[in-house]
Structure formats: C-alpha cells, structure tokens
Design an enzyme around this catalytic site. Structure first.
Site, PDB file in Angstrom:
ATOM      1  N   ARG A   4       0.994 -11.740   4.649  1.00 48.65           N
ATOM      2  CA  ARG A   4       2.440 -11.820   4.455  1.00 48.65           C
ATOM      3  C   ARG A   4       3.219 -11.672   5.758  1.00 48.65           C
ATOM      4  NH1 ARG A   4       3.789 -10.594  -0.947  1.00 48.65           N
ATOM      5  NH2 ARG A   4       5.934 -10.973  -0.362  1.00 48.65           N
TER       6      ARG A   4
ATOM      7  N   PRO B  16       0.842  -1.207   0.000  1.00 49.58           N
ATOM      8  CA  PRO B  16       0.000   0.000   0.000  1.00 49.58           C
ATOM      9  C   PRO B  16       0.877   1.257   0.000  1.00 49.58           C
ATOM     10  CG  PRO B  16      -0.534  -1.438   1.869  1.00 49.58           C
ATOM     11  CD  PRO B  16       0.675  -2.006   1.191  1.00 49.58           C
ATOM     12  N   GLU B  17       0.537   2.197  -0.855  1.00 52.10           N
ATOM     13  CA  GLU B  17       1.243   3.475  -0.882  1.00 52.10           C
ATOM     14  C   GLU B  17       0.354   4.519  -0.209  1.00 52.10           C
ATOM     15  OE1 GLU B  17       2.951   4.212  -4.793  1.00 52.10           O
ATOM     16  OE2 GLU B  17       2.909   2.081  -5.242  1.00 52.10           O
TER      17      GLU B  17
ATOM     18  N   HIS C  99      -4.985 -15.416   9.199  1.00 53.81           N
ATOM     19  CA  HIS C  99      -3.854 -14.495   9.346  1.00 53.81           C
ATOM     20  C   HIS C  99      -4.186 -13.279  10.206  1.00 53.81           C
ATOM     21  CE1 HIS C  99      -1.359 -16.795   6.668  1.00 53.81           C
ATOM     22  NE2 HIS C  99      -2.376 -16.893   5.837  1.00 53.81           N
TER      23      HIS C  99
END
Ligand SMILES: [Zn+2]
Length: 277
Positions: free
Chosen positions: A111, A2-3, A92
């Site tokens: 991740r 994400p930016e 997760h």
C-alpha cells in the site's frame, strides 16, 4: 492496519533475526518510504549494527550501534522479511538492507503508506514528533486505573473513537477496540467521560488481557499481515466481536450489528452493549 500485537510480533521476529547484523549496503527503490533525505538515511545507517529492536505503540524502533534509531511505522501493510542475499526484491520492496552473513532485510509495502525516519537515539521525537505524544502502553504497569480515570474523564468522544486515539492509549486499533468493548459490555458510542470507575476498571483489565492474549497468538491476520518468518497470526480465530456482524453474540445469542463510529466500522451486540440515555 497492524495493531500493537501485530507490531510486537514483528518486533520479536526482527529481534531473533537481525540483532548483531551489520548493514553493508542500502538500496531504496522507493525513496518516499523515508521521511527526510534518503541519501542522509543511507549514510546514517551504513556500517552500523542492529543492537536492539524496541517498540512504542505501533512504532518499531530499530536501534543501531552508531547512536541512531530507525523509527518505522508499518501503517496499513508494511512488512519486513529477512532472506538470503540473492533473493529477488518483490514488486513492492521499498528498501533493501544488505547485511553481513549473506542476508538481506527487505521492507515491503503493497500500500506504500508505511514510513521510516532516521533519528538520534534518545532524541527520537525530534525527527518523529508523534512519538512524544503517544499515550500509555496497555500494560499492567503503565496503564494504571488512575490514568484511565483521568484521561477518560476529560473527553466526550465516543469511547470507540477514544480507544483509537493513540495519544490516550497507544497501540489499540479497530479490531481490538471492538473486542474490548464487547468484552466489557460497553456500547461503542458511550461518551468516554460517562464511564464509571467500575466500568473503566473492567475495560482496563480487558485491554491489558486482550493485548497479551493477541501477542501470545502472534497477532491477528486480516488482509496480508504475517510475521517476519512468513507465518500468519492466529488470533483471528479468537475474535469475539470484530468481523462477526449478523452472527449471534457469543454471550447472549442476539444478532451482532455494525455501525460507523467516527468513520470506522464498529461491530457490537445491541443487547449486551446497551446505549445510555
Ligand atoms: Zn450479546
């Protein structure tokens, strides 16, 4: 990853959903998500209310009523969701904040790269030192042309790599770097200090506009990004360079190419974005 526009979209969602909510219980199935002692984290947030959600670069700052701030970096795939109290954690889910009002705030991260650290409000950079080094926010007020000229002139790095350096300008990642360089007709390998003031003025304008446009579209969805309401961003439909390798340039029709600049895949137009020298 994400930016800025994606993190800002998450910030806005959290702001709508959890301001005023009190944390009644914390469970941390994946303690490594916490930088530092997870038991101290739990003690430090318990019974506090969320009072504000701020953002600096790609960092979220979750303000609590007890003068603590949770600094959260989503890294590759981190994601928040607010759900009913009886919702089952995902595979997760790394941290579960039970909230008053029969709700839970999950932090999920497939991740497992995202991190959270508990800090004292106003002194965040003691526990989160990278915050202190962040460059200017890409906004009209913060990112002045004088700042651009000063920092670009000090670096011989390829402009693509320079744009990704969070300590120069905060919040730009691989997608938006390719976009603004294409829009500005600048070759991604141009040394930062070879850009003229006119080019920097154009680049600056495009960076500021691109961030605002992407935020208005709730960010770009590549891989798993979705906002806190589970909606995907729409800006991927607006991208003009990123992901368009072997497709015709939207300006001149030449075939877009992809190279590596500083290990990062970089898509550009070899006709519009001419290399120097
Ligand atoms: Zn072109």
């Amino acid at each position: 990853m994400p930016e800025l526009p994606e993190v800002e979209t998450v910030r806005r969602g959290l702001e709508k959903l959890i301001i005023g909510a009190r944390i009644t219980k914390v469970t941390i199935p994946y303690p490594k998500v916490i930088t530092g002692d997870s038991q101290a984290f739990t003690t430090g947030v318990l019974n506090a209310q969320f009072t504000a959600i701020d953002r600096r670069g790609k960092y979220l700052l979750l303000r609590l009523s007890n003068q603590h701030t949770i600094v959260s970096h989503l890294r590759m795939e981190g994601q928040y969701s607010v759900e009913p109290i009886d919702a089952a954690p995902r595979k997760h889910t790394e941290i579960i904040f039970e909230l008053d009002g029969q709700r839970v705030l999950f932090y999920n991260d497939t991740r497992r790269f995202g991190r959270m650290v508990l800090t004292t409000t106003g002194h965040e950079s003691i526990e989160a030192p990278s915050l202190a080094k962040l460059g200017k926010e890409p906004t009209e007020e913060s990112l002045t042309l004088a700042y651009m000229v000063a920092v670009f002139s000090r670096s011989k790095k390829p402009v693509k790599s320079f744009l990704l350096d969070q300590n120069q300008i905060a919040g730009i990642g691989n997608i938006y770097a390719d976009e603004v360089l294409w829009q500005s007709k600048i070759h991604p390998e141009t040394p930062a200090n070879q850009l003229s003031e006119v080019e920097l003025a154009i680049l600056r304008k495009n960076i500021i506009l691109e961030m605002a446009r992407a935020i208005a579209h709730h960010g770009t969805t590549v891989h798993s990004f979705s906002n806190i309401f589970g909606e995907v961003g729409q800006f991927q439909n607006e991208l003009e360079a990123y992901g368009r390798v072997n497709q015709p340039c939207l300006r001149c029709g030449a075939t877009m190419v992809k190279i590596k600049v500083g290990q990062r895949g970089t898509t550009f137009c070899p006709v519009c974005q001419i290399k120097r020298g």
